[in-house]
Design an enzyme around this catalytic site. Structure first.
Site, PDB file in Angstrom:
ATOM      1  CE  LYS A 112     -31.126  11.639 -16.199  1.00  0.00           C
ATOM      2  NZ  LYS A 112     -30.590  10.703 -17.403  1.00  0.00           N
ATOM      3  CE  LYS A 193     -34.348  19.731 -23.863  1.00  0.00           C
ATOM      4  NZ  LYS A 193     -35.091  18.948 -24.861  1.00  0.00           N
ATOM      5  CE  LYS A 196     -33.485  12.067 -27.515  1.00  0.00           C
ATOM      6  NZ  LYS A 196     -32.948  11.748 -26.349  1.00  0.00           N
TER       7      LYS A 196
HETATM    8  P1  ATP Z   1     -34.397  13.854 -23.402  1.00  0.00           P
HETATM    9  O1  ATP Z   1     -35.817  14.229 -22.841  1.00  0.00           O
HETATM   10  O2  ATP Z   1     -34.384  12.139 -23.313  1.00  0.00           O
HETATM   11  O3  ATP Z   1     -33.496  14.388 -22.595  1.00  0.00           O
HETATM   12  P2  ATP Z   1     -34.219  15.493 -25.550  1.00  0.00           P
HETATM   13  O4  ATP Z   1     -35.314  15.511 -26.487  1.00  0.00           O
HETATM   14  O5  ATP Z   1     -33.802  16.466 -24.551  1.00  0.00           O
HETATM   15  O6  ATP Z   1     -34.336  14.184 -24.935  1.00  0.00           O
HETATM   16  P3  ATP Z   1     -31.421  14.728 -25.875  1.00  0.00           P
HETATM   17  O7  ATP Z   1     -30.877  13.320 -25.941  1.00  0.00           O
HETATM   18  O8  ATP Z   1     -31.080  15.246 -24.461  1.00  0.00           O
HETATM   19  O9  ATP Z   1     -32.650  15.211 -26.298  1.00  0.00           O
HETATM   20  O10 ATP Z   1     -30.582  15.703 -26.947  1.00  0.00           O
HETATM   21  C1  ATP Z   1     -30.129  15.528 -28.228  1.00  0.00           C
HETATM   22  C2  ATP Z   1     -29.730  16.772 -28.881  1.00  0.00           C
HETATM   23  O11 ATP Z   1     -31.022  17.593 -29.262  1.00  0.00           O
HETATM   24  C3  ATP Z   1     -28.803  17.550 -28.320  1.00  0.00           C
HETATM   25  O12 ATP Z   1     -28.035  18.143 -29.156  1.00  0.00           O
HETATM   26  C4  ATP Z   1     -29.768  18.684 -27.734  1.00  0.00           C
HETATM   27  O13 ATP Z   1     -29.211  19.921 -27.691  1.00  0.00           O
HETATM   28  C5  ATP Z   1     -30.837  18.547 -28.867  1.00  0.00           C
HETATM   29  N1  ATP Z   1     -32.084  19.075 -28.665  1.00  0.00           N
HETATM   30  C6  ATP Z   1     -32.913  18.589 -27.596  1.00  0.00           C
HETATM   31  N2  ATP Z   1     -34.027  19.120 -27.337  1.00  0.00           N
HETATM   32  C7  ATP Z   1     -34.170  20.298 -28.381  1.00  0.00           C
HETATM   33  C8  ATP Z   1     -34.938  21.179 -28.655  1.00  0.00           C
HETATM   34  N3  ATP Z   1     -36.232  21.456 -28.075  1.00  0.00           N
HETATM   35  N4  ATP Z   1     -34.568  22.364 -29.356  1.00  0.00           N
HETATM   36  C9  ATP Z   1     -33.389  22.176 -29.966  1.00  0.00           C
HETATM   37  N5  ATP Z   1     -32.577  21.129 -29.611  1.00  0.00           N
HETATM   38  C10 ATP Z   1     -32.775  20.381 -28.933  1.00  0.00           C
HETATM   39 MG    MG Z   2     -32.566  16.382 -22.951  1.00  0.00          MG
END
Ligand code: ATP
Ligand code: MG
Length: 328
Positions: A112, A193, A196
């Site tokens: 980061k 993947k 968000k």
């Molecule tokens: P960021 O981009 O901020 O890391 P993110 O979408 O990856 O956001 P996280 O906050 O890292 O989300 O994770 C929140 C939850 O969502 C975790 O339990 C993670 O395993 C799940 N998750 C995130 N993205 C996916 C995906 N594409 N498919 C399945 N599970 C997901």
């Molecule tokens: Mg993430």
């Protein structure tokens, strides 16, 4: 007595269907098996710049979305990290017992901070705050994806070091490797993947996307060359992702979904994926609107804060006495 599980909900962006399948659904399962501590780590969020108004809004909305998805506000302790001052207080004590060497080995910090001219100190010490988040509640298990494994290891090391030096104060947490929820991929680049915080909003379906937007995004999703709706991650990552989404939101297995689309074209697949998503999301968004206008988010957070604080203050008090802070 149930074991204690602790997990955070990062308010770093609008929630996606990936977060639902891999994150929220898991919490719905955990809430019966464990005494669950679900907190919004807003203090972690400000390790990188945030717009204050957006952060305030997201904290409430993320809780509202979890409630709308079926996470119970009464079975679980749901609270905001910054409303419990013991997080920062314990973090300071732990910081004084952590070493620069071990902190410098944190790969997430390296990733980061790479290429940045000005790096906030919070980004460096954030895993210690995370240790405090866990230890304050005597959490037995912490669901841990690959990105957080090293941080949970640090929490274990700090807990053990502290206990050795000052007596048995903390429960040493165990990582819990989550049962695999469906992994949803980026609509425009299915080798990644869905996330968000992805740059292009067309690559993700957000839980609050309107019907029209959902249909447009799915119709615009990348598919693969050739034909035939079959699950083949390597040669047909786009089609496989759409099949995964279809299966997850129509409660079918992948083979059942493949059978359903026998002889179908990619266009048919997309139409039906959009259909099941729209049906699910419309219901969810109705519940979300009700939740957000009902006062239940604040009730939940008030109750959660009081429950959490009662536990956190006991642990913090033991720790500050052990190191000699304040009066005996
Ligand atoms: P960021 O981009 O901020 O890391 P993110 O979408 O990856 O956001 P996280 O906050 O890292 O989300 O994770 C929140 C939850 O969502 C975790 O339990 C993670 O395993 C799940 N998750 C995130 N993205 C996916 C995906 N594409 N498919 C399945 N599970 C997901
Ligand atoms: Mg993430």
């Amino acid at each position: 007595m149930k074991k204690r599980l602790l997990t955070g909900l990062q308010p770093s962006g609008e929630l996606t269907i990936g977060n639902y399948c891999g994150g929220i659904k898991q919490v719905v399962n955990y809430q019966d098996e464990y005494e669950t501590f679900l907190f919004v780590p807003d203090m972690h969020s400000i390790t990188v710049p945030q717009d204050p108004e957006t952060l305030h809004r997201r904290v409430r909305e993320i809780v509202g979305m979890y409630l709308a998805c079926g996470v119970s506000g009464t079975k679980n302790h749901i609270y905001i990290q910054s409303e419990i001052p013991e997080h920062a207080n314990l973090s300071w004590i732990l910081e004084c017992n952590a070493y620069m060497g071990e902190m410098s080995r944190m790969t997430q910090f390296k990733a980061k901070s790479e290429g940045k001219k000005e790096i906030g100190c919070g980004l460096f010490t954030y895993p210690i705050l995370m240790t405090a988040d866990i230890l304050l509640y005597n959490a037995d298990v912490v669901p841990t994806g690959a990105d957080q494994k090293q941080h949970v290891e640090l929490a274990r090391n700090l807990a053990q070091r502290f206990n050795k030096k000052y007596g048995e104060i903390f429960v040493v947490p165990e990582p819990l490797i989550p049962k695999l929820g469906a992994k949803i991929r980026d609509l425009l680049d299915p080798t990644k993947k869905m996330s968000k915080s992805a740059e292009n909003p067309k690559a993700s379906i957000f839980l609050n996307d309107p019907e029209k937007v959902v249909r447009k995004k799915i119709m615009g999703a990348v598919t693969d060359s050739g034909e035939g709706v079959v699950y083949d991650e390597e040669n047909k990552p786009g089609v496989s992702n759409l099949l995964t989404i279809y299966a997850s939101f129509s409660n079918k297995t992948i083979p059942e979904a493949e059978k359903h689309f026998e002889g179908a074209r990619y266009g048919d697949l997309k139409k039906e994926v959009a259909e099941v998503l729209v049906e699910f999301l419309t219901g969810l968004q109705d519940r979300f609107a009700q939740v957000m206008s009902s006062g239940i988010v604040d009730e939940t957070l008030d109750r959660g804060r009081d429950e959490a604080r009662a536990i956190a203050s006991v642990t913090y008090d033991k720790a500050r006495r052990a190191v000699g802070l304040g009066r005996v």
